[in-house]
Design an enzyme around this catalytic site. Sequence first.
Site, PDB file in Angstrom:
ATOM      1  N   HIS A  47       3.105   5.847  -3.940  1.00 39.96           N
ATOM      2  CA  HIS A  47       3.061   4.685  -3.586  1.00 39.96           C
ATOM      3  C   HIS A  47       4.554   5.160  -3.452  1.00 39.96           C
ATOM      4  O   HIS A  47       5.997   4.556  -2.794  1.00 39.96           O
ATOM      5  CB  HIS A  47       2.726   3.352  -4.876  1.00 39.96           C
ATOM      6  CG  HIS A  47       1.679   3.141  -4.284  1.00 39.96           C
ATOM      7  ND1 HIS A  47       0.381   3.635  -5.433  1.00 39.96           N
ATOM      8  CD2 HIS A  47       0.997   2.522  -3.188  1.00 39.96           C
ATOM      9  CE1 HIS A  47      -0.713   3.033  -5.160  1.00 39.96           C
ATOM     10  NE2 HIS A  47      -0.827   2.413  -3.524  1.00 39.96           N
ATOM     11  N   GLY A  74      -1.012  -2.298  -5.788  1.00 39.84           N
ATOM     12  CA  GLY A  74      -0.616  -1.793  -7.258  1.00 39.84           C
ATOM     13  C   GLY A  74      -1.806  -0.002  -7.105  1.00 39.84           C
ATOM     14  O   GLY A  74      -1.315   0.193  -6.947  1.00 39.84           O
ATOM     15  N   GLN A 119       0.720   7.180   5.688  1.00 37.43           N
ATOM     16  CA  GLN A 119      -0.010   7.793   6.957  1.00 37.43           C
ATOM     17  C   GLN A 119      -1.455   8.045   5.851  1.00 37.43           C
ATOM     18  O   GLN A 119      -2.429   7.817   7.010  1.00 37.43           O
ATOM     19  CB  GLN A 119       0.491   9.028   7.382  1.00 37.43           C
ATOM     20  CG  GLN A 119      -0.482  10.131   8.204  1.00 37.43           C
ATOM     21  CD  GLN A 119      -0.525   8.746   9.263  1.00 37.43           C
ATOM     22  OE1 GLN A 119       0.180   7.962  10.438  1.00 37.43           O
ATOM     23  NE2 GLN A 119      -1.901   8.804  10.229  1.00 37.43           N
TER      24      GLN A 119
HETATM   25  P1  AMP Z   1      -2.589   0.387  -1.637  1.00 39.19           P
HETATM   26  O1  AMP Z   1      -1.816  -0.142  -2.433  1.00 39.19           O
HETATM   27  O2  AMP Z   1      -3.510   1.366  -1.270  1.00 39.19           O
HETATM   28  O3  AMP Z   1      -2.646  -0.615  -0.687  1.00 39.19           O
HETATM   29  O4  AMP Z   1      -1.081   1.551  -0.860  1.00 39.19           O
HETATM   30  C1  AMP Z   1      -0.233   0.427  -0.295  1.00 39.19           C
HETATM   31  C2  AMP Z   1       0.828   1.632   0.405  1.00 39.19           C
HETATM   32  O5  AMP Z   1       0.835   2.905  -0.144  1.00 39.19           O
HETATM   33  C3  AMP Z   1       0.196   1.514   1.706  1.00 39.19           C
HETATM   34  O6  AMP Z   1       0.960   2.137   2.617  1.00 39.19           O
HETATM   35  C4  AMP Z   1      -0.598   3.418   1.434  1.00 39.19           C
HETATM   36  O7  AMP Z   1      -1.107   3.803   2.842  1.00 39.19           O
HETATM   37  C5  AMP Z   1       0.194   3.694   0.960  1.00 39.19           C
HETATM   38  N1  AMP Z   1      -0.001   4.938   0.430  1.00 39.19           N
HETATM   39  C6  AMP Z   1      -1.335   5.317  -0.851  1.00 39.19           C
HETATM   40  N2  AMP Z   1      -1.933   6.593  -0.746  1.00 39.19           N
HETATM   41  C7  AMP Z   1      -0.804   7.074  -0.472  1.00 39.19           C
HETATM   42  C8  AMP Z   1      -0.715   8.940  -0.777  1.00 39.19           C
HETATM   43  N3  AMP Z   1      -1.530   9.268  -1.340  1.00 39.19           N
HETATM   44  N4  AMP Z   1       1.064   9.038   0.189  1.00 39.19           N
HETATM   45  C9  AMP Z   1       1.308   8.366   0.903  1.00 39.19           C
HETATM   46  N5  AMP Z   1       1.375   6.979   0.867  1.00 39.19           N
HETATM   47  C10 AMP Z   1      -0.146   6.610   0.368  1.00 39.19           C
END
Ligand code: AMP
Length: 279
Positions: free
Chosen positions: A34, A28, A145
């Site tokens: 995201h 979230g 990534q």
């Molecule tokens: P999180 O909500 O932080 O667990 O992230 C969910 C997904 O979004 C994970 O696969 C993260 O690697 C991806 N994500 C988070 N920040 C970025 C970003 N700046 N660029 C690309 N993907 C992201």
Amino acid sequence: MQVITTCAEMTALCRETPRPLGLVPTMGALHEGHLSLTQQARADNATMAASIFVNPTQFGANEDFSTYPRSMERDLELLSAQGTDLVFAPLPDEVYPDGFDTWIEPGAVAEGMEGAARPGHFRGVATVVAKLFTITWPDRAYFGQKDGQQVAVIRKMNADLNLGVDVVTMPTIREPDGLALSSRNAYLTPEQRAAAPVVYRALRAAESLWHTGERNANRLQAAALAVLQAEPQISAVDYVSIVDAATMAPLNVLDERPAMIATAARLGSVRLIDNVVLL
Ligand code: AMP
């Protein structure tokens, strides 16, 4: 868009939904990073599902689980605007009921870097992603990534356990000044925010040196470290590591295999991670 809070209902809906099904796991506090995943998942699949779950088991005792940013209402609006079909948003007790006691323990891929700095982190990540996979059985799942070691851990688990999901990795989305988007950027003070692009600048310094032909990992590492240490707002550098991009094994000398240079640096109490793949 349907919002589902129980595992049983999510499984039932995923069984009958048009295939292929693409899953985007998140915690979230959604941002453009995201949304780049949901956009791709929407384009690739007949059904697009996202999960919103701040997974308690991947946070250490002294980490930010209780204060992690939460914005469910806004997240649902964003997901709806993205054309999301299913949102899985369970409470912790639904995912980890009383007596829950089975874990996925990743091996060497999870030992260094984030695994060393955050003991138990990848055990929590692998366990929750395994559960999200078995609850929904997606055809594809999308990860950023930005969390490079997390992608490697999930790919290895997916292969080792024959889960059969097509794991899709999407590029890191950045602010115009280079700072990788992260829900944790909200914790930065204005001074820290102004200094934070140094993290990507440091990685780029090493990348530039690599482009000139430098293949010695120590020298590439030193180049990144020097940039970080020149910034007074950087209070600590947990690591600057150069690893095989698939196995996360540390490299002394880079060769034709894709390598990743990754760092975790602290600005006061805020910990930022970032990486660049050297291809
Ligand atoms: P999180 O909500 O932080 O667990 O992230 C969910 C997904 O979004 C994970 O696969 C993260 O690697 C991806 N994500 C988070 N920040 C970025 C970003 N700046 N660029 C690309 N993907 C992201």
